[in-house]
Structure formats: structure tokens, C-alpha cells
Design an enzyme around this catalytic site. Structure first.
Site, PDB file in Angstrom:
ATOM      1  N   ARG A 128       0.826  -1.204   0.000  1.00 47.31           N
ATOM      2  CA  ARG A 128       0.000   0.000   0.000  1.00 47.31           C
ATOM      3  C   ARG A 128       0.867   1.264   0.000  1.00 47.31           C
ATOM      4  O   ARG A 128       0.536   2.253  -0.651  1.00 47.31           O
ATOM      5  CB  ARG A 128      -0.937  -0.030   1.201  1.00 47.31           C
ATOM      6  CG  ARG A 128      -1.990  -1.134   1.100  1.00 47.31           C
ATOM      7  CD  ARG A 128      -2.645  -1.470   2.425  1.00 47.31           C
ATOM      8  NE  ARG A 128      -3.599  -2.577   2.261  1.00 47.31           N
ATOM      9  CZ  ARG A 128      -4.228  -3.177   3.272  1.00 47.31           C
ATOM     10  NH1 ARG A 128      -3.990  -2.802   4.527  1.00 47.31           N
ATOM     11  NH2 ARG A 128      -5.074  -4.163   3.029  1.00 47.31           N
ATOM     12  N   ARG A 192       8.430  -8.556  -5.393  1.00 50.18           N
ATOM     13  CA  ARG A 192       7.433  -9.593  -5.129  1.00 50.18           C
ATOM     14  C   ARG A 192       7.243  -9.661  -3.617  1.00 50.18           C
ATOM     15  O   ARG A 192       8.149 -10.041  -2.881  1.00 50.18           O
ATOM     16  CB  ARG A 192       7.892 -10.942  -5.680  1.00 50.18           C
ATOM     17  CG  ARG A 192       6.815 -12.017  -5.655  1.00 50.18           C
ATOM     18  CD  ARG A 192       7.282 -13.278  -6.374  1.00 50.18           C
ATOM     19  NE  ARG A 192       6.211 -14.262  -6.446  1.00 50.18           N
ATOM     20  CZ  ARG A 192       5.915 -15.118  -5.474  1.00 50.18           C
ATOM     21  NH1 ARG A 192       6.641 -15.113  -4.361  1.00 50.18           N
ATOM     22  NH2 ARG A 192       4.926 -15.976  -5.603  1.00 50.18           N
ATOM     23  N   SER A 282      14.168  30.767   7.994  1.00 48.63           N
ATOM     24  CA  SER A 282      15.116  30.546   9.080  1.00 48.63           C
ATOM     25  C   SER A 282      14.564  31.179  10.348  1.00 48.63           C
ATOM     26  O   SER A 282      13.908  32.214  10.298  1.00 48.63           O
ATOM     27  CB  SER A 282      16.474  31.177   8.715  1.00 48.63           C
ATOM     28  OG  SER A 282      17.290  31.308   9.853  1.00 48.63           O
ATOM     29  N   LYS A 288      16.709  34.331   4.569  1.00 49.58           N
ATOM     30  CA  LYS A 288      16.964  32.975   4.074  1.00 49.58           C
ATOM     31  C   LYS A 288      15.750  32.388   3.348  1.00 49.58           C
ATOM     32  O   LYS A 288      14.603  32.591   3.756  1.00 49.58           O
ATOM     33  CB  LYS A 288      17.343  32.051   5.227  1.00 49.58           C
ATOM     34  CG  LYS A 288      18.653  32.361   5.919  1.00 49.58           C
ATOM     35  CD  LYS A 288      19.851  32.052   5.044  1.00 49.58           C
ATOM     36  CE  LYS A 288      20.070  30.584   4.836  1.00 49.58           C
ATOM     37  NZ  LYS A 288      20.404  29.855   6.073  1.00 49.58           N
ATOM     38  N   ASN A 290      15.711  28.681   2.418  1.00 54.02           N
ATOM     39  CA  ASN A 290      16.482  27.434   2.418  1.00 54.02           C
ATOM     40  C   ASN A 290      15.880  26.382   1.490  1.00 54.02           C
ATOM     41  O   ASN A 290      14.656  26.268   1.377  1.00 54.02           O
ATOM     42  CB  ASN A 290      16.545  26.867   3.839  1.00 54.02           C
ATOM     43  CG  ASN A 290      17.276  27.789   4.794  1.00 54.02           C
ATOM     44  OD1 ASN A 290      18.277  28.388   4.438  1.00 54.02           O
ATOM     45  ND2 ASN A 290      16.766  27.911   6.009  1.00 54.02           N
ATOM     46  N   ARG A 321      11.918 -20.739  12.894  1.00 51.22           N
ATOM     47  CA  ARG A 321      11.461 -19.392  13.246  1.00 51.22           C
ATOM     48  C   ARG A 321      12.460 -18.869  14.261  1.00 51.22           C
ATOM     49  O   ARG A 321      12.828 -19.574  15.197  1.00 51.22           O
ATOM     50  CB  ARG A 321      10.036 -19.401  13.811  1.00 51.22           C
ATOM     51  CG  ARG A 321       8.992 -19.713  12.734  1.00 51.22           C
ATOM     52  CD  ARG A 321       7.565 -19.660  13.269  1.00 51.22           C
ATOM     53  NE  ARG A 321       7.293 -18.386  13.883  1.00 51.22           N
ATOM     54  CZ  ARG A 321       6.605 -18.249  15.025  1.00 51.22           C
ATOM     55  NH1 ARG A 321       6.153 -19.320  15.658  1.00 51.22           N
ATOM     56  NH2 ARG A 321       6.392 -17.061  15.524  1.00 51.22           N
TER      57      ARG A 321
END
Length: 447
Positions: A128, A192, A282, A288, A290, A321
């Protein structure tokens, strides 16, 4: 030491306070605790429906299990009680059994082990989330294709080891970014991610005991209910799906990280060849803007390999396991899905809003006084002067151009041996982009 202020009850939830790379992205919701709980319930419901379809359980039991939604259960309580058994499936099964009632309770989780359900839920969440990532990668690739086509012949300095090398084009650079994005798309699309069903130790013995004449048919039905591939074998300790997923996600982070690294370099104040469409501010410097999208992408790309390394290390799983190897996967896998999901979402914003300053790129071609075409001059002058003589002349001319702050073409014009050559043409960076245009066109043929 300052005392902590009042803490709201929900403040211990993971809200993404320190995760600007993925907070608020579609992947954040797709990998939330609620999403995982929903996937666990989907796995349990699919098992009940598969057994009912083969006559191993009443249809009403399958309907009852399928009707229980994540909202009906307390995810926080399940999380806390998971400490007792080391995984959340054990308390989930208890709550689910209680929710469906005494009549259908015996058909909850029948024949499965906790790892069957949790591994399957991990594959559901991954599938998903990858659907979201793939959609963002496609959108990014389309935007990069438009950039590459629009700037097919936009000249800029090619840089190697941080220094100007030879001229290139921004179209070729954007086409290269697009190629990496498509490589990432293809890797993720080819993954897969199978369902998991093996029972206590991968033999499907319990299902035979419950009356399944062909346990393989049950596995196929279970996978079909989930929309996941059927596993060839139970993969409790055969962790190919997790390792492949780790590799694909880490590659995607790196592919987008390369693009972000280029943008961060090219958007430096003293370079300013590109800029983000809407930079971030900033807390201290009002001027700024950024490159925030590139910054968070680059940060994610640095974290992804370490998370993938943990998942690869978990392949060393003992017995049928394991104790610890499987458990070590859950958090890094979720974080890797989140990081890549958030990164892909930021990449769309980055590319669709990217501003290309073509004039600045063209201006920068002259920063080395014409030395950016020295490779061309060496090739062209070798047949005229001989390789050794050409190299000696160019080395001397380069020193004079730099120390005298003069164009290389003027310095070369003072060399008697070069008086018959068209030095203006030979030192024109627009005439030395090689196959950049053709390579861009070739790259854009890929869909």
C-alpha cells in the site's frame, strides 16, 4: 535542570515531531500504528475467509472476523500487552476472539502462527505504501522529463571533484536524474511481496489437522483474498521478500538523494544556478530561503542505508522461526517505508517547483577565462603542434590567463603558432557539449 511541563495523554504518540522528511505525507498514514493494526486484521480476516471458502470454517465465522475493524480495538492497549509475548499478534488475537464472540472465537487465527499474520501485514503495508511511492515517482519523472526537454541545450559548467571540467547541459543533468527515478520505479514495481502462511514451524501441519486435504490450496486462497502473491514456501526464515524490499527502498532513497545533493550544491548563494520554488525560512535570518525539500531528501538518503543494513543482517535467522532476527525487522522496515514515502513526496514538490537560472549557468561558463574548453584545445592542437608541444603551450597560456585575469582566447591569440586557427570558435563553450543533446533525447525515449 528544568522541570517538564504538563504532558497531555496523547503526547507519547509518534506524531512525527522530529521527522520532517515524512510527517504529513501519505506514507505517514499508510505506515501508522492504525494502518498496521488494520493490516493485521486484514490478514486474520483473509485467513478466516479462505478457510470458509474451502469448507474449513463456517461462512458466518468469516463474516464475523471480517466485520471487526481497527477502530473497534485499542491499539495502545495491544501495543502495551505485546511486551508479554514479544509481538502484537498475541494480544490482537485475544481481543479479536472476544470481539467475534464465543461461537466464532475458535475460528480466529486457526492454524496460523503470529509470524504468519505479522509478516503478511508487513507485506500489505509495504504494498500500500509502495503504491503511493510509485505514483510520486511517476509524477517526479514526468516533471523531470519536461525539465530535460525544456533545457536540452541550456549550457552549464560540468563539474568533477568540485571543479569546472567541461561544458554540459542542464537538460542532460535533468535527464540523468530522471533515469535514476525510473530505475527506482522499476525496482519497486518488480518487487514480489508474498503472503506468509506456514503455521508453527512452516509445515502447515495444523491446517491438515483441521481437515485441509490440500493445505497448498488454502495458502493460495489466503493469498488471493489479500491480493498478494502466493509464496512458494513459508518464508519465516527465508527473508528474500524483506531483503529485496530493503534494497529497493534504499536504492530509491539514494536515487532521489543524488538529485537533492545536486540541487543543494547548485542552489548555494554563490552558485545560484537553480533554486527551489518555495524555500523554507530561518528562525534567525529573515533573508533565508532554504532548500528545504532537497535538505530533507538528502537527510533521508543518508539514513536509508543503515536501516536497510539492519534488514539485510536479519537474514541470518536460525531454525524454522528465529528469536530476535525477525523482531529486529519491524521498526527499521516501517521507518524505511516512511522515509522513502516522504522522500518521494518531497521530490514531487522539489522538481515541479524547481527554478532554473539559465543565464547564471551561461555566465559561469566564463569563470575560468575559457579554460573550461581546454580539453577541446588539447585535442585540436595536438595534430598541429604535436601532443607534447600543445600541452606545454596550453599549460603556459592557462597560467597567463589566470594570473593576468585575461580571456584565454586573447592569450592564445599572442601565440604565433596559432595565428591560422579560429580561436574564437575553439574557445566557445557552446561548441563543445559533445553528445549532450543526443544523450538527453535518448534518455527521454524511455517511458
Amino acid at each position: 535542570m528544568t522541570a517538564a511541563g504538563p504532558v497531555r495523554p496523547e503526547s507519547d504518540a509518534d506524531t512525527g515531531l522530529l521527522a520532517p522528511g515524512w510527517v504529513g505525507s501519505p506514507a505517514a498514514s499508510a505506515t501508522s500504528d492504525g494502518a498496521f493494526l488494520g493490516a493485521l486484521l486484514d490478514a486474520e480476516a483473509a485467513l478466516a475467509r479462505a478457510q470458509a471458502g474451502l469448507g474449513l470454517a463456517p461462512a458466518a465465522a468469516a463474516s464475523a472476523v471480517s466485520a471487526v475493524a481497527a477502530a473497534d480495538l485499542d491499539v495502545r492497549s495491544i501495543a502495551l500487552r505485546s511486551r508479554g509475548g514479544g509481538n502484537p499478534v498475541i494480544p490482537l488475537v485475544a481481543d479479536l476472539t472476544a470481539a467475534v464472540g464465543e461461537e466464532y472465537g475458535p475460528y480466529v487465527h486457526r492454524g496460523a502462527t503470529s509470524q504468519d499474520i505479522l509478516d503478511t501485514a508487513l507485506m500489505l503495508v509495504a504494498r500500500r505504501t509502495l503504491d503511493l511511492v510509485l505514483a510520486d515517482l511517476e509524477r517526479t519523472a514526468r516533471a523531470l522529463g519536461r525539465l530535460a526537454a525544456a533545457h536540452r541545450d541550456t549550457l552549464m559548467p560540468g563539474r568533477t571533484l568540485t571543479q569546472h571540467a567541461v561544458p554540459t547541459t542542464f537538460g542532460l543533468k535533468a535527464a540523468g536524474w530522471r533515469s535514476l527515478v525510473l530505475d527506482a520505479r522499476d525496482r519497486l514495481d518488480d518487487l514480489r511481496l508474498p503472503a506468509q502462511l506456514g503455521g508453527a514451524a512452516g509445515t502447515l501441519a495444523a491446517f491438515t489437522a483441521f481437515g485441509a486435504e490440500d493445505p497448498g490450496a488454502l495458502v493460495a486462497a489466503y493469498a488471493g483474498e489479500l491480493g498478494l502473491p502466493e509464496p512458494m514456501l513459508p518464508w519465516h526464515t527465508l527473508r528474500t521478500p524483506i531483503a529485496d524490499l530493503a534494497g529497493g527502498l534504499a536504492f530509491t532513497a539514494g536515487a532521489l538523494g543524488k538529485m537533492a545533493a545536486d540541487v543543494l550544491t547548485l542552489s548555494r548563494t554563490e552558485i545560484a544556478e537553480v533554486s527551489e520554488g518555495s524555500g523554507g525560512g530561518s528562525s534567525a535570518m529573515p533573508h533565508k530561503a532554504n532548500p528545504v525539500a532537497a535538505t530533507v531528501i538528502a537527510a533521508s538518503a543518508r539514513r536509508a542505508p543503515g536501516l536497510a543494513a539492519t534488514l539485510y543482517a536479519s537474514m541470518v535467522a536460525e531454525d524454522e522461526r528465529p528469536g530476535g532476527a525477525w523482531h529486529a525487522e519491524w521498526e527499521p522496515l516501517r521507518e524505511l517505508l516512511r522515509l522513502v514515502g516522504g522522500t518521494a513526496h518531497h521530490a514531487v514538490e522539489l522538481v515541479e517547483g524547481l527554478r532554473v537560472n539559465a543565464d547564471v549557468m551561461r555566465e559561469h561558463l566564463g569563470l575560468t577565462h575559457g579554460l573550461i574548453v581546454s580539453e577541446r584545445l588539447a585535442v585540436e592542437l595536438a595534430p598541429v603542434l604535436g601532443r607534447a608541444r600543445a600541452k606545454e603551450l596550453l599549460t603556459r597560456a592557462a597560467e597567463r590567463a589566470v594570473t593576468g585575469n585575461r580571456p584565454l582566447v586573447d592569450v592564445l591569440g599572442e601565440e604565433p603558432d596559432l595565428k591560422d586557427l579560429d580561436l574564437v570558435d575553439l574557445t566557445d563553450p557552446t561548441r563543445y557539449t559533445g553528445s549532450a543533446g543526443a544523450l538527453t533525447d535518448r534518455a527521454l525515449e524511455r517511458t
